[in-house]
Design a protein around this motif. Sequence first.
Motif, PDB file in Angstrom:
ATOM      1  N   TYR A 113       0.825  -1.212   0.000  1.00 33.09           N
ATOM      2  CA  TYR A 113       0.000   0.000   0.000  1.00 33.09           C
ATOM      3  C   TYR A 113       0.861   1.264   0.000  1.00 33.09           C
ATOM      4  CZ  TYR A 113      -3.552  -3.392   1.276  1.00 33.09           C
ATOM      5  OH  TYR A 113      -4.379  -4.500   1.290  1.00 33.09           O
ATOM      6  N   TYR A 122      -0.985   7.274  -4.736  1.00 32.27           N
ATOM      7  CA  TYR A 122      -1.651   6.139  -4.100  1.00 32.27           C
ATOM      8  C   TYR A 122      -1.266   4.848  -4.815  1.00 32.27           C
ATOM      9  CZ  TYR A 122      -4.551   9.157  -1.216  1.00 32.27           C
ATOM     10  OH  TYR A 122      -4.977  10.058  -0.283  1.00 32.27           O
ATOM     11  N   HIS A 124      -2.285   0.720  -4.753  1.00 38.14           N
ATOM     12  CA  HIS A 124      -3.223  -0.339  -4.373  1.00 38.14           C
ATOM     13  C   HIS A 124      -4.563   0.183  -3.842  1.00 38.14           C
ATOM     14  CE1 HIS A 124      -2.116  -4.588  -4.941  1.00 38.14           C
ATOM     15  NE2 HIS A 124      -0.900  -4.105  -5.124  1.00 38.14           N
ATOM     16  N   TRP A 125      -4.560   1.272  -3.076  1.00 37.76           N
ATOM     17  CA  TRP A 125      -5.845   1.824  -2.643  1.00 37.76           C
ATOM     18  C   TRP A 125      -6.672   2.273  -3.854  1.00 37.76           C
ATOM     19  CZ3 TRP A 125      -6.586   0.144   1.892  1.00 37.76           C
ATOM     20  CH2 TRP A 125      -5.578   0.153   2.871  1.00 37.76           C
ATOM     21  N   SER A 162      -6.070   5.443   4.398  1.00 38.79           N
ATOM     22  CA  SER A 162      -5.382   4.914   3.213  1.00 38.79           C
ATOM     23  C   SER A 162      -3.880   5.107   3.407  1.00 38.79           C
ATOM     24  CB  SER A 162      -5.874   5.627   1.945  1.00 38.79           C
ATOM     25  OG  SER A 162      -5.874   7.028   2.121  1.00 38.79           O
TER      26      SER A 162
END
Length: 457
Positions: A113, A122, A124-125, A162
Motif C-alpha cells: 500500500y 496512491y 493499491h488503494w 489509506s
Amino acid sequence: MARFRRRTCIILLLFILFICSIMMALKTLRPDRAGFGDPFGLGLLPELQQRTVLLDSKQNLLNRAQGDTVTRVSNLHSIAVNTMKASMSPVKKLEEELSSPNYNFHIFYYTWYGNPQFDGKYIHWNHPLLPHWDPKIANNYPKGRHNPPEDIGANFYPELGSYSSKDPTVIEAHMMQMRTASTGVIVLSWYPPGMADENGEPTDDLVPVVLDYAHKYNLKVTFHIEPYKDRDDRSMYHNVKYIIDKYGSHPAFYRHKTSTGRLLPMFYVYDSYVTIPEIWANLLTMSGSQSIRNTPYDALFIALLVEERHKHDIHRSGFDGMYTYFATNGFSYGSSHHNWASLKAFCDSNNLMFIPSVGPGYIDTSIRPWNNHNTRNRVNGKYYETAFSAALLVRPEIISITSFNEWHEGTQIEKAVPKRTGQVVYLDYKPHKPNVYLELTQKWSEKYRKEQEQWLM
C-alpha cells in the motif's frame, strides 16, 4: 449565623477535597501507552509525540524518492530505528500485559500500500475494477479505478486510513495489533527485488524495516513467495539464496523446528500449482538438478493446495507441506473445511505438513463487482470462529490466518472503522469494536495452546 458559616466552610472544604481526589484518580488511571488510534491517551504515545519530527523526515524522504535507492532505503530505515528507540521502554512495559506470541499461528501480511505523502501517489488503494473474463458479463458492470482517500479498493475502511506501508508509525501499529492478537509469525508477501504485482511497486526494500519492528514485538517473519513472471526452479533457488543470505541472520527471521530437531527457514509458495511438478522436483528433491536439499539454503517449502489432485502433485514435487490460503469455505477443495480431515490424513501418511488457512470472511466486490457469489459474510465473528473450530479438529501443527491486511478481498483482521462518503457506505465490524477480530484471534490462539498440550500428552 456562626454555625451557618462553619457549616459552609466544612462543605466547601469537603468539595475541594473531592475535586483533588478526582484529579489524583484520573492521574493514576492514565495509561503508560494507549493503543494506536484510541481516543484516550493519544498525546501520551511516544510515536505521536514525535509526529513533527517524523513528518519532516517523511517529506525529505519523498523529495528524494527519485534519487538513489540505497540512500532512500537507508533514510527510511533510520526513521524506523529512531522511532523504535523512542518507544522501546513502553514496549517493555507492555510485554507484561500482552499474551505471549504463538509461533504456530502464521498470518499473511501485505506491504504493497502507498499514499502521496510517502510514495508520491496512491498505490493499491486506487485498485482498478477488474473486468469479468466473459465480455457479455463484463459489460454489465462498472469500469475504472478507485479514487482515494474517500474511495478505496476495499469494502471495509482501515482505522489507519489509506496508509502507506512505508510509514514507520503504520508498521509499528501493525506489529502491535498482530502481537495483541497473539499471532507469532508474519508471512510477508514477497517479490524479488525490482518486481511487483501488476498494481503495485517493488517492496523488498521494506523487508529490513519489517524485520526490525517484528523483533521489537517478539514476532518472527517468513516469506510468501508470489507468482512473478517466469518463476521456476532456477529462479527460486536464487530467491531463497538471496533471502537467506540477506535476511537469515536477523533475529526476527523465522526458523521452524522439525520433528528431527533441525531448525529450517520456511517459505510459502503462492500459486505453486502453476508450475509443473517436474520443475519443482529439480529444486526440492534430493536427486534434482537444482536440488536445494542438504545445502545451506535447505528449507521447508509449503505449496498452495486448491484442487484435490494438487495433493499428489505437491508430494511428487518434493514440497514439505501444503496450505489452503483462501478464506472462502466452499470456494475450492482446499478451502472447504469438511475436506481438511482427509487432507491432514494424506499429509500424515506422506510426511507432509498440513497448514489450514482460516479467515474472518470474504468480499471482493469493490474490485470484482461481479463476484458476489463468493462473498462470505462475517456474521459478527461467527464465520471466523467456525473456521478456527474446524482447523483445531484436525490438530494441525500450524494454523495460517488469511489475512492481516488483504483489504481488497475483505479478509483482513486489521482494525476497521465505519465510514460513509458521498456514494460509498463501507462495511464495518459493528456492533463490535474495531479490534474484535484481533480479540477473537487471541482467544483462539490461547484455545489452540491448551488443546495442543492435550494432543501431545
